[in-house]
Structure formats: structure tokens, C-alpha cells
Scaffold this motif. Structure first.
Motif, PDB file in Angstrom:
ATOM      1  N   VAL A 132       0.845  -1.202   0.000  1.00 48.04           N
ATOM      2  CA  VAL A 132       0.000   0.000   0.000  1.00 48.04           C
ATOM      3  C   VAL A 132       0.880   1.251   0.000  1.00 48.04           C
ATOM      4  O   VAL A 132       0.631   2.204  -0.753  1.00 48.04           O
ATOM      5  CB  VAL A 132      -0.944  -0.002   1.218  1.00 48.04           C
ATOM      6  CG1 VAL A 132      -1.744   1.288   1.280  1.00 48.04           C
ATOM      7  CG2 VAL A 132      -1.891  -1.198   1.157  1.00 48.04           C
ATOM      8  N   ALA A 133       1.909   1.246   0.828  1.00 47.22           N
ATOM      9  CA  ALA A 133       2.809   2.397   0.888  1.00 47.22           C
ATOM     10  C   ALA A 133       3.528   2.612  -0.435  1.00 47.22           C
ATOM     11  O   ALA A 133       3.692   3.751  -0.896  1.00 47.22           O
ATOM     12  CB  ALA A 133       3.816   2.211   2.021  1.00 47.22           C
ATOM     13  N   GLU A 134       3.940   1.520  -1.080  1.00 47.03           N
ATOM     14  CA  GLU A 134       4.628   1.625  -2.372  1.00 47.03           C
ATOM     15  C   GLU A 134       3.705   2.198  -3.440  1.00 47.03           C
ATOM     16  O   GLU A 134       4.168   2.805  -4.418  1.00 47.03           O
ATOM     17  CB  GLU A 134       5.140   0.246  -2.805  1.00 47.03           C
ATOM     18  CG  GLU A 134       6.344  -0.221  -1.998  1.00 47.03           C
ATOM     19  CD  GLU A 134       6.625  -1.707  -2.182  1.00 47.03           C
ATOM     20  OE1 GLU A 134       5.986  -2.329  -3.067  1.00 47.03           O
ATOM     21  OE2 GLU A 134       7.472  -2.245  -1.434  1.00 47.03           O
ATOM     22  N   ALA A 135       2.396   2.029  -3.269  1.00 45.57           N
ATOM     23  CA  ALA A 135       1.422   2.599  -4.203  1.00 45.57           C
ATOM     24  C   ALA A 135       1.184   4.086  -3.943  1.00 45.57           C
ATOM     25  O   ALA A 135       0.409   4.724  -4.652  1.00 45.57           O
ATOM     26  CB  ALA A 135       0.099   1.844  -4.108  1.00 45.57           C
ATOM     27  N   GLY A 136       1.840   4.623  -2.911  1.00 44.40           N
ATOM     28  CA  GLY A 136       1.733   6.049  -2.619  1.00 44.40           C
ATOM     29  C   GLY A 136       0.538   6.428  -1.780  1.00 44.40           C
ATOM     30  O   GLY A 136       0.127   7.592  -1.763  1.00 44.40           O
ATOM     31  N   ILE A 137      -0.031   5.462  -1.057  1.00 41.23           N
ATOM     32  CA  ILE A 137      -1.227   5.716  -0.268  1.00 41.23           C
ATOM     33  C   ILE A 137      -0.890   5.656   1.219  1.00 41.23           C
ATOM     34  O   ILE A 137      -0.247   4.714   1.679  1.00 41.23           O
ATOM     35  CB  ILE A 137      -2.319   4.664  -0.579  1.00 41.23           C
ATOM     36  CG1 ILE A 137      -2.736   4.755  -2.048  1.00 41.23           C
ATOM     37  CG2 ILE A 137      -3.520   4.818   0.350  1.00 41.23           C
ATOM     38  CD1 ILE A 137      -3.521   3.559  -2.530  1.00 41.23           C
ATOM     39  N   LYS A 138      -1.312   6.679   1.954  1.00 41.76           N
ATOM     40  CA  LYS A 138      -1.303   6.632   3.413  1.00 41.76           C
ATOM     41  C   LYS A 138      -2.706   6.996   3.880  1.00 41.76           C
ATOM     42  O   LYS A 138      -3.115   8.151   3.808  1.00 41.76           O
ATOM     43  CB  LYS A 138      -0.280   7.584   4.027  1.00 41.76           C
ATOM     44  CG  LYS A 138      -0.261   7.510   5.560  1.00 41.76           C
ATOM     45  CD  LYS A 138       0.689   8.509   6.195  1.00 41.76           C
ATOM     46  CE  LYS A 138       0.614   8.420   7.725  1.00 41.76           C
ATOM     47  NZ  LYS A 138       1.487   9.416   8.389  1.00 41.76           N
ATOM     48  N   PRO A 139      -3.480   6.024   4.342  1.00 40.07           N
ATOM     49  CA  PRO A 139      -4.876   6.292   4.715  1.00 40.07           C
ATOM     50  C   PRO A 139      -4.983   7.017   6.052  1.00 40.07           C
ATOM     51  O   PRO A 139      -4.009   7.102   6.809  1.00 40.07           O
ATOM     52  CB  PRO A 139      -5.478   4.891   4.798  1.00 40.07           C
ATOM     53  CG  PRO A 139      -4.318   4.034   5.219  1.00 40.07           C
ATOM     54  CD  PRO A 139      -3.110   4.620   4.539  1.00 40.07           C
ATOM     55  N   ASP A 140      -6.172   7.504   6.342  1.00 42.24           N
ATOM     56  CA  ASP A 140      -6.450   8.104   7.654  1.00 42.24           C
ATOM     57  C   ASP A 140      -6.838   7.040   8.674  1.00 42.24           C
ATOM     58  O   ASP A 140      -6.825   7.311   9.884  1.00 42.24           O
ATOM     59  CB  ASP A 140      -7.602   9.110   7.549  1.00 42.24           C
ATOM     60  CG  ASP A 140      -7.280  10.261   6.608  1.00 42.24           C
ATOM     61  OD1 ASP A 140      -6.114  10.700   6.595  1.00 42.24           O
ATOM     62  OD2 ASP A 140      -8.192  10.696   5.880  1.00 42.24           O
ATOM     63  N   ALA A 141      -7.215   5.863   8.216  1.00 37.29           N
ATOM     64  CA  ALA A 141      -7.580   4.762   9.101  1.00 37.29           C
ATOM     65  C   ALA A 141      -7.473   3.459   8.325  1.00 37.29           C
ATOM     66  O   ALA A 141      -7.666   3.427   7.110  1.00 37.29           O
ATOM     67  CB  ALA A 141      -8.999   4.936   9.642  1.00 37.29           C
ATOM     68  N   VAL A 142      -7.146   2.384   9.054  1.00 38.74           N
ATOM     69  CA  VAL A 142      -7.076   1.043   8.475  1.00 38.74           C
ATOM     70  C   VAL A 142      -8.100   0.181   9.198  1.00 38.74           C
ATOM     71  O   VAL A 142      -8.137   0.129  10.428  1.00 38.74           O
ATOM     72  CB  VAL A 142      -5.676   0.429   8.630  1.00 38.74           C
ATOM     73  CG1 VAL A 142      -5.659  -1.008   8.124  1.00 38.74           C
ATOM     74  CG2 VAL A 142      -4.637   1.265   7.891  1.00 38.74           C
ATOM     75  N   VAL A 143      -8.951  -0.499   8.419  1.00 41.72           N
ATOM     76  CA  VAL A 143      -9.993  -1.348   8.987  1.00 41.72           C
ATOM     77  C   VAL A 143      -9.711  -2.791   8.603  1.00 41.72           C
ATOM     78  O   VAL A 143      -9.448  -3.093   7.433  1.00 41.72           O
ATOM     79  CB  VAL A 143     -11.391  -0.939   8.473  1.00 41.72           C
ATOM     80  CG1 VAL A 143     -12.473  -1.776   9.144  1.00 41.72           C
ATOM     81  CG2 VAL A 143     -11.628   0.548   8.706  1.00 41.72           C
ATOM     82  N   LEU A 144      -9.753  -3.673   9.588  1.00 41.02           N
ATOM     83  CA  LEU A 144      -9.531  -5.090   9.324  1.00 41.02           C
ATOM     84  C   LEU A 144     -10.329  -5.929  10.307  1.00 41.02           C
ATOM     85  O   LEU A 144     -10.737  -5.460  11.365  1.00 41.02           O
ATOM     86  CB  LEU A 144      -8.043  -5.435   9.411  1.00 41.02           C
ATOM     87  CG  LEU A 144      -7.252  -4.974  10.646  1.00 41.02           C
ATOM     88  CD1 LEU A 144      -7.522  -5.843  11.855  1.00 41.02           C
ATOM     89  CD2 LEU A 144      -5.759  -4.946  10.347  1.00 41.02           C
ATOM     90  N   SER A 145     -10.571  -7.162   9.934  1.00 41.85           N
ATOM     91  CA  SER A 145     -11.226  -8.111  10.828  1.00 41.85           C
ATOM     92  C   SER A 145     -10.178  -8.743  11.733  1.00 41.85           C
ATOM     93  O   SER A 145      -9.021  -8.933  11.330  1.00 41.85           O
ATOM     94  CB  SER A 145     -11.938  -9.201  10.029  1.00 41.85           C
ATOM     95  OG  SER A 145     -12.970  -8.656   9.234  1.00 41.85           O
ATOM     96  N   VAL A 146     -10.580  -9.093  12.939  1.00 44.85           N
ATOM     97  CA  VAL A 146      -9.650  -9.727  13.875  1.00 44.85           C
ATOM     98  C   VAL A 146     -10.297 -10.943  14.514  1.00 44.85           C
ATOM     99  O   VAL A 146     -11.454 -10.907  14.919  1.00 44.85           O
ATOM    100  CB  VAL A 146      -9.164  -8.722  14.949  1.00 44.85           C
ATOM    101  CG1 VAL A 146     -10.311  -8.183  15.760  1.00 44.85           C
ATOM    102  CG2 VAL A 146      -8.130  -9.354  15.864  1.00 44.85           C
ATOM    103  N   GLY A 147      -9.541 -12.032  14.534  1.00 38.74           N
ATOM    104  CA  GLY A 147      -9.946 -13.254  15.225  1.00 38.74           C
ATOM    105  C   GLY A 147      -8.881 -13.557  16.260  1.00 38.74           C
ATOM    106  O   GLY A 147      -8.887 -13.038  17.371  1.00 38.74           O
ATOM    107  N   GLY A 148      -7.907 -14.381  15.882  1.00 39.21           N
ATOM    108  CA  GLY A 148      -6.778 -14.628  16.775  1.00 39.21           C
ATOM    109  C   GLY A 148      -5.805 -13.480  16.829  1.00 39.21           C
ATOM    110  O   GLY A 148      -5.025 -13.358  17.774  1.00 39.21           O
ATOM    111  N   GLY A 149      -5.820 -12.644  15.795  1.00 40.09           N
ATOM    112  CA  GLY A 149      -4.965 -11.460  15.794  1.00 40.09           C
ATOM    113  C   GLY A 149      -3.749 -11.529  14.895  1.00 40.09           C
ATOM    114  O   GLY A 149      -2.935 -10.611  14.889  1.00 40.09           O
TER     115      GLY A 149
END
Length: 292
Positions: A132-149
Motif C-alpha cells: 500500500v505504501a509503495e502505491a503512494g497511499i497513506k490512509p487516515d484509518a485502516v480497517v480489518l477483521s480480527v480473530g486470533g490477531g
């Protein structure tokens, strides 16, 4: 989704990995590392996405794989594991019982590939953020699902490496699987008495200690969604982008659709579309009817 929310939404499409989920990143790194150390056999104790990823890696590396799964494993998952060429052993009522048997099978030439709690996995998953960083994107937030982590630990590692320590992570869970939410509230690992619901890939009774530790280093908050919201979001992704994912992945998509307080200030949002291979369209449609 961007149009619906009035924000810029980026989708990291891990559902398009060859084995159908983000698990390939960490599992691939772990399998390759163990192969370089001389492993001649891989053992896993996951009847879900991690097991399928191990089976795929074993096939690509020409190393035999044994996957021990509990009796609750779906016929679909068993079929996928066998299609990848893995030896499948069905044992016990729970993952813990299957895992105990898997651990007993280890020897000097056999490597155990954990579904989520291993630094090798986290290091592999971290490559997701690098891309994602190599694509030149820095988001304001990252959303992901979590189970075991495992995914969270990898994404957090990658974000820290990229200098994104100021970017909040929103960890999404369904109500019956919210061990991470309870752990964040307690600032300690909390084990649920039981996990309930359809998002079985999130079904860890407790998260890894490292996932909780990351909440003390980075801004991490929790959003819980219902099973119905997770299924609706997964079907909406299918409509929008013609990609099928599990309800476990739908939890992250649903968390953004809720436009929660945690995301109110974010204008650019990155969602990790983690994927999943054990749910079918027919199952999603059946859940949509029954949960309604």
C-alpha cells in the motif's frame, strides 16, 4: 462504497490471493523459511483459510502437508484441503483438540505452521502494508477483521515500519466472536467462555498476547457488528466488485458501512478485504434469509 460514504475507500484485495485469503502472506513466509531450514513435512491445525494456505504452499514447494481439523470443519473446507493435495485428519470437537494432535506429530524434519500466533506469520502479513505504501497511499484509518490477531499483528508491524504510528486501526468483530474487544477493554488478554455465530474464521476464544500488546503502541479501537451486518456487507461486495468473501471478512466491510464514531474523522479509509474460502454464495444467501 466511496460514493455511499462520501469518503475515499481503498480496498486491499487479499481475497484475490491464489488460495483465497491473506493467510498466504504469512503462511507462505513461514513455509519458505522452514523449507530453507530443512523441513520436509508441514503440519497445520486449521480447517479454514490457514490450513488451505499451508496446503497450497506445500504443493508449490513440493513438501507434503498434513492438516488436522476438528469434526466441525465444513465439507467445503475438507474438499479444498484435499484438492490442494493435503492429508486431512479429522479429530476432536474443537480446534484445541485438533491442535493437540497436530503438535504430537512433530519431529526434527516437520514444521508446525500456526494459524495466527507466530512472528513468521506476522512478518509475512506485514508485506500487505508495504505494498500500500509503495502505491503512494497513506490512509487516515485502516480497517480489518480480527480473530486470533495474526492479521492485526502483521498489519501493525507493517504500519510501524512505514512510520504510520499515527494512523488508527479499527478492529472489526462480530458480537459472538469479540474476544479482542473484551481484551481491549481490560487491557489484557481475555478469553471468552464460548464463541458463537457464523463468522467461524474469527472464532478464537482469545486473541494472541501480541495483538493486545500492539494496542499499547498504536491507536487501535474495536467495532462490533452483527452476523447479519457481516453477511449483508459480504453480499454488497459481491454486487459491487464481483468478489465473494466470508462473513469474517464481511465484518470489516460492515464496520465501514456503519460509519462508526471511530471512522467519523477519516476521509481516506483502507479496508483489508481478507477474503476467505469456506463460505459459498448459497450459504451467504441462506444466512441472509435466516438472519433476517
Amino acid at each position: 462504497m466511496s460514493a455511499r460514504l462520501g469518503k475515499t475507500v481503498w480496498l486491499k484485495m487479499e481475497a484475490l490471493q491464489p488460495c483465497g485469503s491473506f493467510k498466504l502472506r504469512g503462511v507462505g513466509h513461514a513455509c519458505l523459511t522452514h523449507a530453507e531450514r530443512g523441513a520436509r513435512h508441514f503440519v497445520s491445525s486449521s480447517g479454514g483459510n490457514a490450513g488451505v494456505a499451508v496446503a497450497y504452499c506445500g504443493r508449490m514447494l513440493h513438501i507434503p502437508v498434513t492438516v488436522v481439523v476438528p469434526e466441525t470443519t465444513s465439507a467445503r473446507a475438507l474438499e479444498l484441503l484435499r484438492l490442494e493435495g493435503a492429508e486431512v485428519i479429522v479429530h476432536g470437537q474443537s480446534w484445541a483438540e485438533a491442535n493437540t494432535l497436530a503438535q504430537s506429530m512433530l519431529d526434527a524434519h516437520t514444521a508446525f505452521i500456526h494459524p495466527f500466533d507466530d512472528p513468521l506469520l506476522w512478518h509475512g502479513h506485514a508485506s500487505l502494508v508495504d505494498e500500500v505504501a509503495e502505491a503512494g497511499i497513506k490512509p487516515d484509518a485502516v480497517v480489518l477483521s480480527v480473530g486470533g490477531g495474526g492479521l492485526l499483528c502483521g498489519v501493525a508491524e507493517g504500519m510501524h515500519r512505514q512510520g504510520w504510528d499515527d494512523v488508527p486501526i479499527i478492529a472489526a468483530e462480530t458480537h459472538g466472536m469479540a474476544s479482542y474487544a473484551r481484551s481491549l477493554e481490560a487491557d489484557a488478554v481475555v478469553a471468552l467462555p464460548a464463541v458463537t455465530g457464523i463468522a467461524t474464521s474469527l472464532g478464537a476464544k482469545q486473541p494472541s498476547s501480541e495483538a493486545v500488546a500492539w494496542s499499547r503502541r498504536l491507536p487501535i479501537s474495536s467495532v462490533e457488528v452483527s452476523d447479519r451486518e457481516a453477511v449483508t456487507a459480504a453480499l454488497q461486495l459481491l454486487t459491487d466488485h464481483r468478489v465473494l468473501v466470508e462473513p469474517a471478512c464481511g465484518a470489516a466491510l460492515a464496520a465501514v458501512e456503519k460509519n462508526s464514531e471511530e471512522l467519523a474523522a477519516a476521509k481516506d479509509i483502507l479496508i483489508v478485504v481478507c477474503g476467505g474460502v469456506v463460505a459459498t454464495l448459497a450459504q451467504l444467501q441462506d444466512w441472509e434469509r435466516t438472519l433476517a
